[in-house]
Design a protein around this motif. Structure first.
Motif, PDB file in Angstrom:
ATOM      1  N   VAL A   1       0.847  -1.204   0.000  1.00  0.00           N
ATOM      2  CA  VAL A   1       0.000   0.000   0.000  1.00  0.00           C
ATOM      3  C   VAL A   1       0.876   1.245   0.000  1.00  0.00           C
ATOM      4  CG1 VAL A   1      -1.576   1.363   1.434  1.00  0.00           C
ATOM      5  CG2 VAL A   1      -2.035  -1.050   1.062  1.00  0.00           C
ATOM      6  N   ARG A   2       1.880   1.275   0.866  1.00  0.00           N
ATOM      7  CA  ARG A   2       2.761   2.445   0.959  1.00  0.00           C
ATOM      8  C   ARG A   2       3.587   2.626  -0.310  1.00  0.00           C
ATOM      9  NH1 ARG A   2       1.164   1.046   5.720  1.00  0.00           N
ATOM     10  NH2 ARG A   2       1.182   2.487   7.491  1.00  0.00           N
TER      11      ARG A   2
ATOM     12  N   THR B   1       3.443   5.975  -2.670  1.00  0.00           N
ATOM     13  CA  THR B   1       4.628   6.766  -3.006  1.00  0.00           C
ATOM     14  C   THR B   1       4.860   6.795  -4.511  1.00  0.00           C
ATOM     15  OG1 THR B   1       6.037   4.861  -2.583  1.00  0.00           O
ATOM     16  CG2 THR B   1       5.785   6.458  -0.798  1.00  0.00           C
ATOM     17  N   ALA B   2       4.342   5.808  -5.235  1.00  0.00           N
ATOM     18  CA  ALA B   2       4.447   5.798  -6.690  1.00  0.00           C
ATOM     19  C   ALA B   2       3.467   6.785  -7.327  1.00  0.00           C
ATOM     20  CB  ALA B   2       4.202   4.394  -7.223  1.00  0.00           C
ATOM     21  N   GLY B   3       2.539   7.328  -6.514  1.00  0.00           N
ATOM     22  CA  GLY B   3       1.624   8.340  -7.034  1.00  0.00           C
ATOM     23  C   GLY B   3       0.215   7.850  -7.298  1.00  0.00           C
ATOM     24  N   ASP B   4      -0.102   6.606  -6.911  1.00  0.00           N
ATOM     25  CA  ASP B   4      -1.459   6.087  -7.112  1.00  0.00           C
ATOM     26  C   ASP B   4      -2.440   6.779  -6.173  1.00  0.00           C
ATOM     27  OD1 ASP B   4      -0.370   4.365  -8.930  1.00  0.00           O
ATOM     28  OD2 ASP B   4      -0.781   2.534  -7.805  1.00  0.00           O
ATOM     29  N   SER B   5      -3.679   6.892  -6.628  1.00  0.00           N
ATOM     30  CA  SER B   5      -4.740   7.407  -5.760  1.00  0.00           C
ATOM     31  C   SER B   5      -5.194   6.289  -4.831  1.00  0.00           C
ATOM     32  CB  SER B   5      -5.916   7.907  -6.595  1.00  0.00           C
ATOM     33  OG  SER B   5      -6.585   6.815  -7.199  1.00  0.00           O
ATOM     34  N   ASP B   6      -6.002   6.632  -3.834  1.00  0.00           N
ATOM     35  CA  ASP B   6      -6.495   5.620  -2.887  1.00  0.00           C
ATOM     36  C   ASP B   6      -7.267   4.528  -3.613  1.00  0.00           C
ATOM     37  OD1 ASP B   6      -5.359   7.359  -1.121  1.00  0.00           O
ATOM     38  OD2 ASP B   6      -7.210   7.820  -0.036  1.00  0.00           O
ATOM     39  N   VAL B   7      -8.111   4.922  -4.545  1.00  0.00           N
ATOM     40  CA  VAL B   7      -8.923   3.959  -5.295  1.00  0.00           C
ATOM     41  C   VAL B   7      -8.024   3.054  -6.137  1.00  0.00           C
ATOM     42  CG1 VAL B   7     -10.693   3.744  -7.083  1.00  0.00           C
ATOM     43  CG2 VAL B   7     -10.915   5.491  -5.318  1.00  0.00           C
ATOM     44  N   GLU B   8      -6.998   3.630  -6.756  1.00  0.00           N
ATOM     45  CA  GLU B   8      -6.083   2.820  -7.568  1.00  0.00           C
ATOM     46  C   GLU B   8      -5.327   1.807  -6.708  1.00  0.00           C
ATOM     47  OE1 GLU B   8      -4.920   5.874 -11.207  1.00  0.00           O
ATOM     48  OE2 GLU B   8      -3.871   6.059  -9.286  1.00  0.00           O
ATOM     49  N   VAL B   9      -4.941   2.206  -5.511  1.00  0.00           N
ATOM     50  CA  VAL B   9      -4.235   1.292  -4.607  1.00  0.00           C
ATOM     51  C   VAL B   9      -5.143   0.131  -4.232  1.00  0.00           C
ATOM     52  CG1 VAL B   9      -3.206   1.049  -2.322  1.00  0.00           C
ATOM     53  CG2 VAL B   9      -2.713   3.072  -3.691  1.00  0.00           C
ATOM     54  N   VAL B  10      -6.373   0.437  -3.837  1.00  0.00           N
ATOM     55  CA  VAL B  10      -7.318  -0.623  -3.445  1.00  0.00           C
ATOM     56  C   VAL B  10      -7.604  -1.531  -4.636  1.00  0.00           C
ATOM     57  CG1 VAL B  10      -9.666  -1.081  -2.671  1.00  0.00           C
ATOM     58  CG2 VAL B  10      -8.316   0.703  -1.555  1.00  0.00           C
TER      59      VAL B  10
ATOM     60  N   TYR C   1      -5.687  -2.145  -7.188  1.00  0.00           N
ATOM     61  CA  TYR C   1      -4.482  -2.932  -7.453  1.00  0.00           C
ATOM     62  C   TYR C   1      -4.434  -4.151  -6.532  1.00  0.00           C
ATOM     63  CZ  TYR C   1       0.441  -4.168  -7.851  1.00  0.00           C
ATOM     64  OH  TYR C   1       1.620  -4.850  -8.043  1.00  0.00           O
ATOM     65  N   ILE C   2      -4.700  -3.929  -5.254  1.00  0.00           N
ATOM     66  CA  ILE C   2      -4.643  -5.038  -4.286  1.00  0.00           C
ATOM     67  C   ILE C   2      -5.784  -6.024  -4.519  1.00  0.00           C
ATOM     68  CG2 ILE C   2      -4.825  -5.589  -1.829  1.00  0.00           C
ATOM     69  CD1 ILE C   2      -3.123  -3.115  -1.316  1.00  0.00           C
ATOM     70  N   VAL C   3      -6.976  -5.524  -4.859  1.00  0.00           N
ATOM     71  CA  VAL C   3      -8.116  -6.410  -5.149  1.00  0.00           C
ATOM     72  C   VAL C   3      -7.828  -7.232  -6.399  1.00  0.00           C
ATOM     73  CG1 VAL C   3     -10.529  -6.449  -5.875  1.00  0.00           C
ATOM     74  CG2 VAL C   3      -9.837  -5.028  -3.946  1.00  0.00           C
ATOM     75  N   ASP C   4      -7.241  -6.613  -7.418  1.00  0.00           N
ATOM     76  CA  ASP C   4      -6.880  -7.357  -8.637  1.00  0.00           C
ATOM     77  C   ASP C   4      -5.865  -8.451  -8.324  1.00  0.00           C
ATOM     78  OD1 ASP C   4      -8.566  -5.800 -10.154  1.00  0.00           O
ATOM     79  OD2 ASP C   4      -6.975  -4.485 -10.913  1.00  0.00           O
ATOM     80  N   ARG C   5      -4.986  -8.188  -7.397  1.00  0.00           N
ATOM     81  CA  ARG C   5      -3.919  -9.134  -7.068  1.00  0.00           C
ATOM     82  C   ARG C   5      -4.380 -10.250  -6.132  1.00  0.00           C
ATOM     83  NH1 ARG C   5       2.054  -7.114  -5.324  1.00  0.00           N
ATOM     84  NH2 ARG C   5       3.085  -9.054  -5.829  1.00  0.00           N
TER      85      ARG C   5
ATOM     86  N   PRO D   1     -16.987  -5.759   1.415  1.00  0.00           N
ATOM     87  CA  PRO D   1     -17.069  -6.041  -0.019  1.00  0.00           C
ATOM     88  C   PRO D   1     -18.182  -5.246  -0.697  1.00  0.00           C
ATOM     89  CG  PRO D   1     -17.604  -7.999   1.271  1.00  0.00           C
ATOM     90  CD  PRO D   1     -17.294  -6.919   2.227  1.00  0.00           C
ATOM     91  N   THR D   2     -18.013  -5.069  -1.986  1.00  0.00           N
ATOM     92  CA  THR D   2     -18.998  -4.319  -2.761  1.00  0.00           C
ATOM     93  C   THR D   2     -20.268  -5.143  -2.945  1.00  0.00           C
ATOM     94  OG1 THR D   2     -18.090  -5.180  -4.816  1.00  0.00           O
ATOM     95  CG2 THR D   2     -17.202  -3.084  -4.027  1.00  0.00           C
TER      96      THR D   2
END
Length: 150
Positions: free
Chosen positions: A65-66, A70-79, A81-85, A94-95
């Protein structure tokens, strides 16, 4: 006495699993990382967020997450990314889309169904006429007296 109270407050305070080497230098990014971590489930500990978990996998997720922040992702992009992984299971909340919609709707549907069935049962019970108990005939009374005397 004040020192004792302070010591007890410090002992009773919640201890987070975030290690000092994980904390970001930028306080804004760190607070965003903490907010995101509260929404993500530790895959080892089940219903515990990764911010509170001491598991190695939770530490890896906190670092990921960190790293993404630091790479510049937004909060939604981080979440995302982790959900995709790791899959949607990693979300503590959950949605309500796709197959999850069934799980979200099952509780209220079962409650309404149960209340409806209970209402129907009570209405039918009220509508059923009471059965009249007939008195014993003279022959039945004599037979009963005969059985009781034996």
């Amino acid at each position: 006495m004040k020192r004792l109270i302070l010591a007890l407050c410090l002992i009773a305070a919640p201890v987070l699993a975030v290690q000092p080497d994980e904390i970001l230098d930028d306080p804004v990014l760190e607070s965003r990382a903490r907010e995101i971590s509260k929404e993500l489930r530790c895959l080892v500990c089940r219903n515990e967020n990764i911010d509170d978990s001491n598991a190695e996998l939770a530490r890896d997720l906190r670092l990921l997450v960190r790293e993404r922040l630091t790479a510049g992702d937004s909060d939604v992009e981080v979440v995302n990314y982790i959900v995709d992984r790791y899959g949607e299971y990693v979300l503590l909340n959950p949605t309500a889309r796709g197959a999850n919609w069934v799980l979200w709707a099952a509780g209220p549907i079962m409650l309404i169904t149960g209340l409806g069935l209970g209402f129907i049962y009570l209405r039918r019970r009220q509508a059923t006429p009471e059965q009249k108990i007939e008195e014993l005939s003279d022959v039945e009374k004599a037979r009963l007296a005969e059985i009781m005397d034996d």
